[in-house]
Write an enzyme that holds these catalytic residues in place. Structure first.
Site, PDB file in Angstrom:
ATOM      1  N   SER A  85       0.798  -1.232   0.000  1.00 24.48           N
ATOM      2  CA  SER A  85       0.000   0.000   0.000  1.00 24.48           C
ATOM      3  C   SER A  85       0.828   1.279   0.000  1.00 24.48           C
ATOM      4  O   SER A  85       0.287   2.357  -0.222  1.00 24.48           O
ATOM      5  CB  SER A  85      -0.944   0.008   1.201  1.00 24.48           C
ATOM      6  OG  SER A  85      -1.981  -0.934   1.019  1.00 24.48           O
ATOM      7  N   LYS A  88       0.408   3.396  -2.991  1.00 30.96           N
ATOM      8  CA  LYS A  88      -0.794   4.182  -3.247  1.00 30.96           C
ATOM      9  C   LYS A  88      -0.499   5.679  -3.334  1.00 30.96           C
ATOM     10  O   LYS A  88      -1.073   6.390  -4.177  1.00 30.96           O
ATOM     11  CB  LYS A  88      -1.835   3.917  -2.159  1.00 30.96           C
ATOM     12  CG  LYS A  88      -2.366   2.493  -2.140  1.00 30.96           C
ATOM     13  CD  LYS A  88      -3.231   2.224  -0.915  1.00 30.96           C
ATOM     14  CE  LYS A  88      -3.756   0.800  -0.880  1.00 30.96           C
ATOM     15  NZ  LYS A  88      -4.497   0.502   0.352  1.00 30.96           N
ATOM     16  N   TYR A 209      -3.190  -2.963 -10.531  1.00 30.95           N
ATOM     17  CA  TYR A 209      -3.144  -2.680  -9.096  1.00 30.95           C
ATOM     18  C   TYR A 209      -2.351  -3.756  -8.347  1.00 30.95           C
ATOM     19  O   TYR A 209      -1.489  -3.443  -7.514  1.00 30.95           O
ATOM     20  CB  TYR A 209      -4.563  -2.580  -8.549  1.00 30.95           C
ATOM     21  CG  TYR A 209      -4.625  -2.429  -7.049  1.00 30.95           C
ATOM     22  CD1 TYR A 209      -4.208  -1.248  -6.434  1.00 30.95           C
ATOM     23  CD2 TYR A 209      -5.084  -3.471  -6.244  1.00 30.95           C
ATOM     24  CE1 TYR A 209      -4.265  -1.108  -5.048  1.00 30.95           C
ATOM     25  CE2 TYR A 209      -5.144  -3.338  -4.867  1.00 30.95           C
ATOM     26  CZ  TYR A 209      -4.722  -2.163  -4.271  1.00 30.95           C
ATOM     27  OH  TYR A 209      -4.764  -2.033  -2.902  1.00 30.95           O
ATOM     28  N   TYR A 261      -3.878   4.267   7.422  1.00 25.56           N
ATOM     29  CA  TYR A 261      -5.118   3.503   7.602  1.00 25.56           C
ATOM     30  C   TYR A 261      -6.005   4.176   8.663  1.00 25.56           C
ATOM     31  O   TYR A 261      -6.062   5.400   8.746  1.00 25.56           O
ATOM     32  CB  TYR A 261      -4.793   2.047   7.969  1.00 25.56           C
ATOM     33  CG  TYR A 261      -3.965   1.336   6.939  1.00 25.56           C
ATOM     34  CD1 TYR A 261      -4.296   1.374   5.593  1.00 25.56           C
ATOM     35  CD2 TYR A 261      -2.821   0.617   7.297  1.00 25.56           C
ATOM     36  CE1 TYR A 261      -3.540   0.709   4.638  1.00 25.56           C
ATOM     37  CE2 TYR A 261      -2.053  -0.051   6.350  1.00 25.56           C
ATOM     38  CZ  TYR A 261      -2.424   0.006   5.024  1.00 25.56           C
ATOM     39  OH  TYR A 261      -1.671  -0.640   4.082  1.00 25.56           O
ATOM     40  N   VAL A 279       1.355  -3.345   4.130  1.00 23.00           N
ATOM     41  CA  VAL A 279       1.325  -4.594   4.892  1.00 23.00           C
ATOM     42  C   VAL A 279       2.551  -5.460   4.625  1.00 23.00           C
ATOM     43  O   VAL A 279       2.736  -6.491   5.282  1.00 23.00           O
ATOM     44  CB  VAL A 279       0.028  -5.380   4.622  1.00 23.00           C
ATOM     45  CG1 VAL A 279      -1.168  -4.631   5.135  1.00 23.00           C
ATOM     46  CG2 VAL A 279      -0.107  -5.716   3.141  1.00 23.00           C
TER      47      VAL A 279
END
Length: 629
Positions: A85, A88, A209, A261, A279
């Site tokens: 992530s 992102k 992705y 998060y 993660v």
């Protein structure tokens, strides 16, 4: 309790230096973090993607990259792991660069969700909450895929590689594992397709992705990527401008509010740095204009953030007071020195007529030496300081010690220059590197204002600018008419106070010389055996390797230190800047004069002492102007 400084115990023996230099303070701090937090075995390695469960929980690396390109590394900073992530944030930056903010903002929101990163929930308007949750990240990847269906992933890999400063590879095993177990992400993707957020081939967009999440990075890579954001989009290691500053601002904004998060609120409260976790065990954090931090440690907490990485970030921020909202600054340090021409002169030695004019009227020119990275508040302080000093004929702004102009600074400086020019004040800039950031941003701020831009005068060095300003004052107050004529021997600075008989005797001893432009009159290293009296023209005194020490005009002398140290080697070259006429007095003739007319010799030495004292006074005035700040 007050600090107790060490007692002065007089002279002590110095210790021999160690074979290896000590570690830098920041490197030692990071090593301490690695030792302290490496003992923490809490948290669990991610296992919802089967391949991630194979990560070694003992791995732990910390890297910090500064915006000047230095990287501190401790522990497992070269061990590759999948970016997950963390990607992102950087794919969001790519979507902004490719599609523009209007298209991106119409597709994805920028509000914290308050939900887990993989929540199957959208905003009331059916947009994802932000690009840092899975729904928003897939929308970003889908947008890149929509804009470039065949090359979407390579675009992502290329941009993330430019952020890291090297080509990044894909862990195909992790990619397949993510794709095979990604049913929840597929549900999110089809929900996005249902609401028109994802367009085209959903499976193809999902593959983009999944592949971006499987890119392999190291803690060092993350540090450099964070430092690129800290440096306003310029990779400090490679020097490449990766993304636009506006893209960086938007990316960091979302990282602040949603990068960690559903721990994002706690994070900004406790740590206060824009950050993004993954993660795979990675965290990237950024302190704008200072550094990027990358950590790697696979064990995660309940929110999916690296346990050890969180502790490193929190300890670093708390120990050094780095919270983004805990900022201090002293705008007064932006002006290193502030003076006029009555206090500090250029390196040009002038005839007494010119010096008198500058002593009387030098206050019409103000010189401000600026320093540091000038931000919005500093430039406001500079503008207020200019106004408080009253109107001047001319203001010199020296920028040689200005490293960067921050947001808002170029526009304020451009407005200041515009106002001064409109009021009839001539603005002179010095020390502005044509290739540097201050010059480029100032030029951009003056775009469309041709009148102000053309009125600004620029000089490479402060001394050149001050000398030019002095010439303007001398011309304005009628000094050039006198000194453009040949200065007779009687008006030379060393000849002041001599009787007519002494002057007549010296006139018989001196030898006239005419020198063409560009000729060397004195060479460094040759014996000092004569003194020269400059009648017309200008000469420069320069070190053998080129730097100018002084410029002399008509009515001044050069080579005069031969009177104090006869026969010693000359320490500098003297060159004719213009056609020159001068009178040469050999030391052998001067010694005879001193024996025959002791009073004349004493007067010449007294004048020399006054000349040297005046130069010392000018040097002291410069030091005082700087130390007053």
């Amino acid at each position: 309790m007050p600090v107790r400084w060490g007692k002065d115990e007089g002279l002590t023996a110095l210790r021999e230096p160690t074979a290896a230099p000590p570690r830098q303070p920041l490197a030692r701090f990071l090593e301490d973090c690695h030792r302290r937090f490496g003992r923490d075995t809490s948290g669990r390695v991610a296992d919802y993607i089967p391949e991630l469960s194979k990560a070694d929980p003992a791995r732990f690396g910390i890297a910090l990259a500064t915006i000047d390109g230095h990287v501190h590394e401790v522990g497992d900073t070269g061990v590759p792991f999948t970016i997950q992530s963390v990607s992102k944030a950087f794919v969001f930056a790519l979507a902004l660069e490719l599609g523009g903010p209007e298209l991106v903002e119409a597709t994805i929101g920028v509000e914290p969700s308050g939900e887990a990163f993989n929540s199957i929930r959208l905003r009331a308007d059916n947009r994802p909450f932000n690009p840092m949750v899975n729904a928003g990240a897939m929308a970003c990847s889908g947008l890149v895929h929509r804009l470039d269906p065949d090359g979407a992933f390579e675009r992502i890999r290329d941009l993330l590689g430019r952020f890291a400063g090297r080509r990044l590879e894909v862990d195909d095993t992790v990619f397949r594992s993510e794709r095979d177990t990604g049913d929840r992400n597929r549900a999110i993707a089809w929900l996005l397709r249902n609401h028109g957020i994802l367009k085209g081939d959903v499976d193809a967009a999902l593959d983009v992705y999944f592949r971006q999440c499987a890119l392999l990075v190291t803690a060092r890579d993350l540090a450099v990527m964070g430092a690129t954001l800290a440096a306003n989009g310029v990779n400090p290691v490679t020097g490449e401008a990766v993304v636009a500053p506006a893209t960086v601002a938007r990316t960091l904004s979302v990282m602040v509010s949603a990068g960690m998060y559903d721990y994002a609120g706690e994070w900004i409260y406790r740590v206060g740095l824009p950050a993004k976790s993954g993660v795979g065990g990675g965290i990237v954090a950024t302190l704008p204009a200072q550094f990027g931090l990358g950590t790697f440690s696979p064990p995660l907490d309940a929110q999916g953030n690296s346990v050890r990485g969180l502790k490193v970030c929190e300890h670093l921020s708390a120990h050094f007071g780095l919270h983004l909202l805990q900022r201090t600054g002293d705008v007064t340090s932006s002006i290193a020195a502030d003076y006029d021409l009555r206090q500090v002169a250029s390196r040009r030695n002038r005839h007494q007529t010119e010096r008198d004019i500058l002593d009387r009227h030098g206050g019409v020119v103000r010189v401000m030496e600026l320093a540091g990275a000038l931000n919005f508040a500093a430039c406001d302080y500079i503008a207020r300081s200019v106004a408080a000093g009253g109107p001047r004929e001319l203001v010199v702004f020296d920028l040689r010690r200005v490293g960067r102009l921050g947001a808002g600074a170029p526009a304020l400086l451009a407005a200041l220059f515009r106002d001064l020019t409109a009021a009839g004040t001539r603005v002179v800039l010095s020390g502005l590197d044509a290739e540097g950031q201050p010059a480029a941003t100032l030029a951009a701020a003056l775009t469309g204002d041709a009148d102000t831009a053309s009125a600004l005068r620029r000089h490479a060095t402060l001394d050149e600018a001050v000398e030019w300003a002095e010439d303007q004052v001398v011309f304005l107050y009628g000094g050039f008419g006198r000194v453009m004529e040949s200065v007779p021997l009687a008006d030379q600075s060393l000849m002041q106070g001599l009787s007519a008989d002494d002057l007549a005797r010296i006139a018989r001893l001196v030898q006239p010389h005419a020198i063409r432009t560009g000729e060397r009159i004195i060479a460094a290293g040759e014996p000092a055996d004569s003194v020269f009296f400059l009648q017309t023209g200008m000469v420069s005194i320069r070190l053998p390797d080129g730097p100018r020490l002084a410029t002399l005009g008509a009515g001044t002398c050069f080579g005069e230190l031969a009177l104090l140290t006869p026969g010693s080697p000359r320490t500098a070259d003297v060159w004719a800047d213009t056609p020159v006429t001068c009178l040469r007095l050999d030391l052998a003739d001067y010694d005879r004069l001193r024996r025959d007319r002791p009073t004349a010799g004493e007067t010449i030495l007294r004048n020399l002492a006054a000349l040297l004292a005046d130069r010392l006074r000018q040097a002291n005035a410069k030091i005082a102007a700087l130390s007053d700040r």
